[in-house]
Enzyme design. Structure first.
Site, PDB file in Angstrom:
ATOM      1  N   GLU A 178       5.449  10.499  -0.938  1.00 29.47           N
ATOM      2  CA  GLU A 178       5.078  10.390   0.484  1.00 29.47           C
ATOM      3  C   GLU A 178       6.276  10.069   1.370  1.00 29.47           C
ATOM      4  OE1 GLU A 178       1.708   7.723   0.800  1.00 29.47           O
ATOM      5  OE2 GLU A 178       0.336   9.346   0.345  1.00 29.47           O
ATOM      6  N   GLU A 378      -2.981  13.614  -4.853  1.00 33.73           N
ATOM      7  CA  GLU A 378      -3.751  12.427  -4.472  1.00 33.73           C
ATOM      8  C   GLU A 378      -4.863  12.855  -3.534  1.00 33.73           C
ATOM      9  OE1 GLU A 378      -1.790   8.908  -2.886  1.00 33.73           O
ATOM     10  OE2 GLU A 378      -0.032   9.297  -4.141  1.00 33.73           O
TER      11      GLU A 378
HETATM   12  P1  P53 Z   1      -4.236   2.550  -0.724  1.00 35.61           P
HETATM   13  C1  P53 Z   1      -0.559   5.078   3.598  1.00 35.61           C
HETATM   14  C2  P53 Z   1      -1.027   6.264   4.097  1.00 35.61           C
HETATM   15  C3  P53 Z   1      -1.415   7.257   3.208  1.00 35.61           C
HETATM   16  C4  P53 Z   1      -1.306   7.077   1.840  1.00 35.61           C
HETATM   17  O1  P53 Z   1      -3.691   4.028  -0.584  1.00 35.61           O
HETATM   18  C5  P53 Z   1      -0.789   5.905   1.364  1.00 35.61           C
HETATM   19  C6  P53 Z   1      -0.444   4.907   2.233  1.00 35.61           C
HETATM   20  C7  P53 Z   1      -0.009   3.602   1.699  1.00 35.61           C
HETATM   21  O2  P53 Z   1      -1.109   2.757   1.645  1.00 35.61           O
HETATM   22  O3  P53 Z   1      -0.569   5.674   0.056  1.00 35.61           O
HETATM   23  C8  P53 Z   1      -0.870   6.604  -0.935  1.00 35.61           C
HETATM   24  O4  P53 Z   1      -3.853   2.100  -2.089  1.00 35.61           O
HETATM   25  C9  P53 Z   1       0.071   6.240  -2.038  1.00 35.61           C
HETATM   26  C10 P53 Z   1      -0.584   5.475  -3.141  1.00 35.61           C
HETATM   27  C11 P53 Z   1      -1.750   4.685  -2.602  1.00 35.61           C
HETATM   28  C12 P53 Z   1      -2.797   5.670  -2.085  1.00 35.61           C
HETATM   29  O5  P53 Z   1      -2.240   6.517  -1.101  1.00 35.61           O
HETATM   30  O6  P53 Z   1      -3.574   1.793   0.339  1.00 35.61           O
HETATM   31  O7  P53 Z   1       0.842   7.301  -2.548  1.00 35.61           O
HETATM   32  O8  P53 Z   1       0.392   4.691  -3.763  1.00 35.61           O
HETATM   33  O9  P53 Z   1      -2.311   3.812  -3.508  1.00 35.61           O
HETATM   34  C13 P53 Z   1      -4.024   5.008  -1.519  1.00 35.61           C
HETATM   35  O10 P53 Z   1      -5.722   2.638  -0.592  1.00 35.61           O
END
Ligand code: P53
Length: 481
Positions: A178, A378
């Site tokens: 990211e 993801e």
């Molecule tokens: P969590 C911000 C915006 C979009 C994705 O997020 C993000 C974030 C950081 O929070 O993170 C990605 O755990 C990232 C993962 C993360 C996942 O999205 O905050 O690549 O490490 O766990 C979900 O709910």
């Protein structure tokens, strides 16, 4: 609901990151990373980034779900669901505890040997991110993270060691997770995790300038790694990884439309550089106008051209809606100011807008722009789960979310002709949230008995979604019921 079989060899599976599940934060020679100095937060309370580890504070990544000692059991459960691929990251600090060490740590390298062997034993392809929010804390303190050109060498050294060691075990790689998140340069969490920059005491202008400098060095480091990786093994597939969120105007006004375009330009340039090997006009003009980022050499520009990526991997969680009400298109400094609530969408318990059609829009947009294979690495819903008396977990809300997103993905492949490598939803096993540090913000098909306070037996159990996803994979995407 629309469904279609995916092409042969489609990589169904799931995605995690080392620091969010491994635990064992100081075992077998591992050094301290930025993730090790972040406390637990909540849906409303941001995580605190402390100056080193302070006794008495709750640092959830220190033990996480102890995947370090449970990986055999956990990979077996993923194999039971029929996983074809498993995305994780290599914790930089297991290999180079300080980041600037001369020699890698053999015990760290050995752990990933064993993990990848276990994956292959079950016919699961590892998909590996090199830097996923876990930069060595020593590099943060001593060099101010990626604002220092030296970081290019340290990252490339780390990447080269991994490419050589795992050249016959890993085919699919990504450089920085990211990388485009830091376009929101005002957010402590994003700047610390992406680039190792602590924003304390910096003005807005300094923050933005630091971001452009750091991002440039990361892009150069990534391009060098791609180039070296392809020499080490020409069969390697090395991609970039972005958080992709299609942007749309709140109203049909041209001001809103232009703002949406500007917003998108500020995020897309990272992947533009990864894919095309050069900066887009808009960003060149912007940083010139602002007087940012003095250090970009002619040699850097050659490197960027020589190290373009093989595929575009992305996370998709939500779309972004912008309004020129608070910020005019030509005065777009702080991206957060532009964001508006989309009245057509519902939100998760953490305020994330749920928009399945947005995934199809994303797949079409990225295909049109880059003409490269895409990889969804993801996607998913963070939600509270309830364990019934008999131990079962009825997570129909999660199934509903995933079913709708997979259906849109299948439309993009079957109807729009998108070249898609696979689908790896986030957190197939419950893990520590990156954004909040919580355990109770759960994404998993596999439940882990541990809560935000750090209590629990760590016992793993299958949620309803476990059986549902197993069937989806078995029918190669045809049966979403
Ligand atoms: P969590 C911000 C915006 C979009 C994705 O997020 C993000 C974030 C950081 O929070 O993170 C990605 O755990 C990232 C993962 C993360 C996942 O999205 O905050 O690549 O490490 O766990 C979900 O709910």
């Amino acid at each position: 609901m629309f469904s279609a079989k995916m092409p042969d060899g489609f990589l169904w599976g799931g995605a995690v990151a080392a620091h969010q599940l491994e635990g064992a934060w100081n075992e077998d020679g591992k050094g301290m990373s930025i993730a090790d100095v972040m406390t637990v937060g909540s849906a409303t309370q941001p995580r605190e980034i402390t100056d080193g580890v302070i006794p008495g504070k709750n640092y959830p990544n220190h033990s996480a779900i102890d995947f370090y000692h449970h990986y055999q059991e956990d990979i077996k459960l993923m194999a039971e669901m029929g996983f074809k691929a498993f995305r994780t990251s290599i914790a930089w600090t297991r290999i180079f505890p300080n980041g600037d060490d001369e020699k890698p740590n053999e015990a760290g390298l050995k752990f990933y040997d064993d993990l990848f062997d276990t994956c292959h034993h079950y016919g699961i392809e590892p998909v590996i991110t090199l830097s996923h929010f876990e930069i060595p804390f020593h590099l943060v303190k001593k060099y101010n993270g990626f604002t220092n050109r030296k970081l290019i060498d340290y990252f490339v050294r780390f990447a080269t060691v991994c490419f050589k060691r795992y050249r016959n075990k890993v085919k699919y790689w990504m450089t920085f997770n990211e990388i485009d998140n830091q376009s929101a340069y005002n957010e402590d969490f994003l700047m610390a995790t992406n680039s190792g920059i602590i924003l304390d005491g910096m003005s807005d202008k300094e923050k933005e300038a630091a971001m452009y400098q750091a991002a440039h060095y990361e892009l150069v480091a990534s391009a060098l790694a791609v180039k070296i990786g392809h020499k080490i093994n020409p069969d390697f597939q090395i991609g970039c990884m972005i958080n992709y969120s299609p942007v749309r105007p709140l109203t049909p006004s041209s001001d809103d439309m232009l703002l949406a375009d500007k917003f998108e330009q500020r995020r897309d340039w990272f992947s533009d550089v990864h894919v095309f090997g050069e900066y887009p006009q808009e960003v060149e003009a912007y940083i010139e106008r602002k007087g940012y980022r003095p250090d970009i050499s002619d040699e850097d520009r050659i490197v960027l051209k020589e190290g373009t990526v093989d595929y575009v991997a992305f996370s998709y969680y939500q779309t972004t809606t912008v309004s020129a009400q608070n910020v005019k298109p030509d005065k777009l400094n702080d991206l957060a100011q532009a964001i508006a609530v989309n009245p057509t969408l519902v939100r998760s318990d953490w305020g994330w807008e749920i928009d399945p059609t947005g995934l199809r829009i994303a797949l079409n947009h990225l295909t049109d722009r880059y003409h490269k294979p895409l990889f969804i690495v993801e996607n998913g819903l963070g939600a509270y789960d309830k364990v019934e008396k008999d131990g079962s977990i009825h997570d129909d809300y999660r199934i509903d979310y995933l079913r709708k997103h997979i259906s849109e993905m299948e439309k993009a492949v079957a109807m729009d002709g998108v070249d898609l490598m696979g689908y790896l939803p986030w957190g197939p096993i419950d893990l520590v949230s990156a954004g909040t540090g919580q355990m109770d913000k759960r994404y998993g098909f596999i439940y882990v008995d541990k809560n935000d306070a750090g209590q629990g037996t760590l016992k793993r159990s299958r949620k309803d979604s476990f059986y549902w996803y197993k069937k989806v994979i078995k029918t190669n995407g045809l049966d979403l019921n």
